[in-house]
Motif scaffolding. Structure first.
Motif, PDB file in Angstrom:
ATOM      1  N   PHE A  38       0.992  -1.067   0.041  1.00  0.00           N
ATOM      2  CA  PHE A  38       0.036   0.083  -0.171  1.00  0.00           C
ATOM      3  C   PHE A  38       0.970   1.196  -0.006  1.00  0.00           C
ATOM      4  CE2 PHE A  38      -3.191   2.941   1.942  1.00  0.00           C
ATOM      5  CZ  PHE A  38      -4.279   2.610   0.859  1.00  0.00           C
ATOM      6  N   PHE A  39       1.370   1.489  -1.067  1.00  0.00           N
ATOM      7  CA  PHE A  39       2.590   2.598  -1.054  1.00  0.00           C
ATOM      8  C   PHE A  39       1.777   4.048  -1.747  1.00  0.00           C
ATOM      9  CE2 PHE A  39       6.865   0.726  -2.301  1.00  0.00           C
ATOM     10  CZ  PHE A  39       6.426  -0.378  -1.120  1.00  0.00           C
ATOM     11  N   GLU A  40       2.375   4.982  -1.076  1.00  0.00           N
ATOM     12  CA  GLU A  40       2.007   6.537  -1.442  1.00  0.00           C
ATOM     13  C   GLU A  40       2.352   6.785  -2.885  1.00  0.00           C
ATOM     14  OE1 GLU A  40       4.017   9.299   1.236  1.00  0.00           O
ATOM     15  OE2 GLU A  40       3.267  10.898   0.034  1.00  0.00           O
ATOM     16  N   VAL A  42       0.986   5.315  -5.278  1.00  0.00           N
ATOM     17  CA  VAL A  42       0.572   4.138  -6.110  1.00  0.00           C
ATOM     18  C   VAL A  42      -0.728   3.893  -5.966  1.00  0.00           C
ATOM     19  CG1 VAL A  42       1.212   1.874  -6.900  1.00  0.00           C
ATOM     20  CG2 VAL A  42       3.050   3.498  -6.280  1.00  0.00           C
ATOM     21  N   HIS A  43      -0.956   3.676  -4.330  1.00  0.00           N
ATOM     22  CA  HIS A  43      -2.373   3.243  -4.176  1.00  0.00           C
ATOM     23  C   HIS A  43      -3.145   4.333  -3.333  1.00  0.00           C
ATOM     24  CE1 HIS A  43       0.200  -0.487  -4.178  1.00  0.00           C
ATOM     25  NE2 HIS A  43      -0.598  -0.989  -4.833  1.00  0.00           N
ATOM     26  N   PHE A  44      -2.172   5.481  -2.881  1.00  0.00           N
ATOM     27  CA  PHE A  44      -2.908   6.622  -2.154  1.00  0.00           C
ATOM     28  C   PHE A  44      -2.002   7.608  -2.548  1.00  0.00           C
ATOM     29  CE2 PHE A  44      -0.123   5.013   0.941  1.00  0.00           C
ATOM     30  CZ  PHE A  44       0.225   6.113   1.920  1.00  0.00           C
ATOM     31  N   LYS A  45      -2.770   8.765  -2.110  1.00  0.00           N
ATOM     32  CA  LYS A  45      -2.132  10.271  -2.020  1.00  0.00           C
ATOM     33  C   LYS A  45      -2.277  10.508  -0.689  1.00  0.00           C
ATOM     34  CE  LYS A  45      -1.802  10.577  -6.579  1.00  0.00           C
ATOM     35  NZ  LYS A  45      -0.476  10.540  -7.332  1.00  0.00           N
ATOM     36  N   ARG A  46      -1.060  11.115  -0.065  1.00  0.00           N
ATOM     37  CA  ARG A  46      -1.353  11.717   1.389  1.00  0.00           C
ATOM     38  C   ARG A  46      -2.314  12.471   1.476  1.00  0.00           C
ATOM     39  NH1 ARG A  46       3.931  12.981   4.575  1.00  0.00           N
ATOM     40  NH2 ARG A  46       5.190  11.842   2.875  1.00  0.00           N
ATOM     41  N   ALA A  47      -2.501  13.476   0.561  1.00  0.00           N
ATOM     42  CA  ALA A  47      -3.415  14.563   0.497  1.00  0.00           C
ATOM     43  C   ALA A  47      -4.947  14.145   0.271  1.00  0.00           C
ATOM     44  CB  ALA A  47      -3.009  15.617  -0.627  1.00  0.00           C
ATOM     45  N   TRP A  48      -5.257  12.916   0.049  1.00  0.00           N
ATOM     46  CA  TRP A  48      -6.475  12.502  -0.270  1.00  0.00           C
ATOM     47  C   TRP A  48      -7.230  12.375   1.074  1.00  0.00           C
ATOM     48  CZ3 TRP A  48      -6.271   7.731  -4.082  1.00  0.00           C
ATOM     49  CH2 TRP A  48      -5.957   8.142  -5.252  1.00  0.00           C
ATOM     50  N   GLY A  49      -6.573  12.372   2.546  1.00  0.00           N
ATOM     51  CA  GLY A  49      -7.217  12.201   3.552  1.00  0.00           C
ATOM     52  C   GLY A  49      -6.452  12.256   4.897  1.00  0.00           C
ATOM     53  N   SER A  50      -7.084  11.774   5.923  1.00  0.00           N
ATOM     54  CA  SER A  50      -6.535  11.949   7.166  1.00  0.00           C
ATOM     55  C   SER A  50      -5.600  10.636   7.148  1.00  0.00           C
ATOM     56  CB  SER A  50      -7.507  11.849   8.463  1.00  0.00           C
ATOM     57  OG  SER A  50      -8.019  10.585   8.226  1.00  0.00           O
ATOM     58  N   LEU A  51      -4.694  10.551   8.114  1.00  0.00           N
ATOM     59  CA  LEU A  51      -3.904   9.497   8.263  1.00  0.00           C
ATOM     60  C   LEU A  51      -4.698   8.335   8.721  1.00  0.00           C
ATOM     61  CD1 LEU A  51      -0.551  10.527  10.266  1.00  0.00           C
ATOM     62  CD2 LEU A  51      -0.639   9.250   8.216  1.00  0.00           C
ATOM     63  N   GLU A  52      -5.647   8.541   9.670  1.00  0.00           N
ATOM     64  CA  GLU A  52      -6.643   7.794  10.012  1.00  0.00           C
ATOM     65  C   GLU A  52      -7.147   6.754   8.825  1.00  0.00           C
ATOM     66  OE1 GLU A  52      -6.388  10.475  11.567  1.00  0.00           O
ATOM     67  OE2 GLU A  52      -6.655  10.378  13.635  1.00  0.00           O
ATOM     68  N   ALA A 114      13.699   4.175   6.868  1.00  0.00           N
ATOM     69  CA  ALA A 114      13.600   5.718   6.475  1.00  0.00           C
ATOM     70  C   ALA A 114      13.402   5.488   4.795  1.00  0.00           C
ATOM     71  CB  ALA A 114      15.075   6.430   6.773  1.00  0.00           C
ATOM     72  N   GLY A 115      12.540   6.395   4.260  1.00  0.00           N
ATOM     73  CA  GLY A 115      12.273   6.294   2.944  1.00  0.00           C
ATOM     74  C   GLY A 115      11.893   7.760   2.339  1.00  0.00           C
ATOM     75  N   ASP A 116      11.848   7.799   1.125  1.00  0.00           N
ATOM     76  CA  ASP A 116      11.279   8.947   0.317  1.00  0.00           C
ATOM     77  C   ASP A 116       9.655   9.072   0.603  1.00  0.00           C
ATOM     78  OD1 ASP A 116      13.877   9.268  -0.710  1.00  0.00           O
ATOM     79  OD2 ASP A 116      13.011   7.998  -2.451  1.00  0.00           O
ATOM     80  N   LYS A 117       9.007   8.167   0.779  1.00  0.00           N
ATOM     81  CA  LYS A 117       7.578   8.124   0.894  1.00  0.00           C
ATOM     82  C   LYS A 117       6.987   7.155   2.031  1.00  0.00           C
ATOM     83  CE  LYS A 117       7.117   9.478  -4.194  1.00  0.00           C
ATOM     84  NZ  LYS A 117       6.613   9.114  -5.350  1.00  0.00           N
TER      85      LYS A 117
END
Lengths: 290, 290
Positions: A38-40, A42-52, A114-117
């Protein structure tokens, strides 16, 4: 999944080093084991919603694979990359912990680097039931294929009817990075109905949860079962909608009434759309993921 | 592991949603399950060596965790990201397949997606032996800690003596991206001695394989066992060397002779370096990974 990933898997299978590839999970001893990335971006954008909502979706799409095989999720291994610009490390851990508690899953290991995303890769172990594991195989000629459609009473809004994710995902991708997506949709917040699934699974001959869209799954099911499918429901969003995370079942024809009654009890409908026939099913349309 | 990752794990453990965190793997039913990330530019550089050597190392560091817990690796789930500029998809699949066959492991699932870099995350299931699982716990006051050192007869070159990885890794990082690293080193090509491990594991009270360096493992062992360690071997490379993937064992004092004889039989030496004492062990030095 793109052609390169398919080519990779085909070559891997040719190596004779694989076992049980083809279902979302595989049965090992008393467990069904499944892994999903479940990769940023690729499967989601962080801006799409809350961390929850991101963590919840990451869990639910995996849990859904386990329930779909008629097992109960018990343990999880979590591989996580933390971007250097990501400040909410403690908050994320708490959210993941709460999500695991909520779904009654113990986190038993993994790796954090640690990673880029913000990437997740989850491995789930589900305990098999006394009744048999449900796989994508053993469909017979004459069987009816159908999908589960939750009644609007159960869902966040009326847009939750099966098939509406096409529009929502298209919008999300058009505006990606820049804005939130509707949080009251199954795309943002898929819901599990474990109790219902464990009951319906026992009636079905084969089953799987729909992640890439029925049009993507039919050729795979056709290949696995060496059967074709005669689609009798007029084509529409229901055929192309990705990430519905609802079950697709194949049932013996004489179980249709029983299936529909059971579904109704759980405020769902079982929507038959195809019949298994001799031959091969082909459909060509691209996947949603980049 | 950096402080942020440690903070994440601490917060996760506080959530009460974890079980068995602290060892490389965890015992579930008849299996030991472990997961490790092996990411490009975190754990390896593509320029460091051939695809074969990258895949082999990725497998060996994981297999080593399973053997260290006294289980036999049987199954593997593979999460893989394929960079868009990566042309050798079929070749990679073949190499992975061959590596799995060589180590008698079946690939039972996973996920393959497009990504920026060549990242692996492997989950291994190892079958437990009739004898007990070996963990990092149950060290007793007075126990002797020692590491395994393969004799030069066994290794690629004389540089393979335990502790030489410090220099090799420093060189590799200095010249990173730009040149290959010595392929005849344990850093590039760690070697497993499964037969020996399964024999020695039964003598030991506790054990683990050394990935981050003994100086990193001692505080963790101290915390887990609520004991301190009196290091009686003069400090040197052996204490700081990372990625040795050799066993660190804690044994009852009266088993030292037996352990050394068994090791000798397998052309290794068991090198005692510390004694478990009352108290707490602290050492502060940074990890090698960025």
């Amino acid at each position: 999944m793109q052609d390169r990933e398919k080519a990779f898997i085909r070559a891997l299978v040719r190596s004779n080093a694989t076992f049980g590839i083809g279902d979302d999970g595989v049965e090992i001893s008393n467990f069904v084991v499944a892994n999903d990335a479940f990769f940023e971006d690729v499967h989601f954008k962080r801006a799409w919603g809350s961390l929850e909502s991101i963590v919840e979706k990451c869990f639910v799409v995996n849990l859904s694979d386990i329930y779909a095989m008629n097992a109960i999720p018990r343990f999880c291994l979590l591989m996580l990359t933390l971007p250097t610009d990501f400040k909410e490390v403690g908050k994320l851990a708490k959210i993941i912990g709460n999500c695991a508690l909520k779904h009654k899953v113990k986190i038993i290991g993994g790796d954090t680097i640690a990673g880029d995303k913000l990437h997740f890769s989850l491995t789930f172990l589900g305990q098999r039931q006394k009744s048999r594991i449900l796989t994508r195989q053993s469909i017979k000629k004459g069987d009816i294929l159908g999908y589960m459609n939750p009644s609007s009473v159960l869902t966040h809004t009326k847009t939750q009817a099966f098939g509406k994710n096409t529009k929502i995902l298209k919008t999300a991708l058009r505006f990606h990075q820049h804005r939130k997506i509707q949080s009251n949709t199954r795309f943002a917040k898929p819901i599990l109905y474990p109790k219902m699934l464990l009951e319906l699974n026992s009636i079905a001959r084969a089953g799987m949860d729909i992640s890439d869209g029925i049009f993507m799954e039919l050729p795979r099911l056709s290949h696995l079962n060496r059967l074709g499918f005669k689609v009798f429901k007029p084509k529409g969003d229901w055929l192309y909608a990705p990430e519905e995370y609802q079950m697709l079942y194949a049932i013996p024809k004489n179980k249709l009434k029983k299936m529909q009654n059971f579904a109704k009890k759980h405020r769902h409908s079982f929507v038959p759309f195809a019949k298994a026939v001799r031959g091969k099913y082909r459909e060509s349309k691209k996947n949603w993921h980049t």
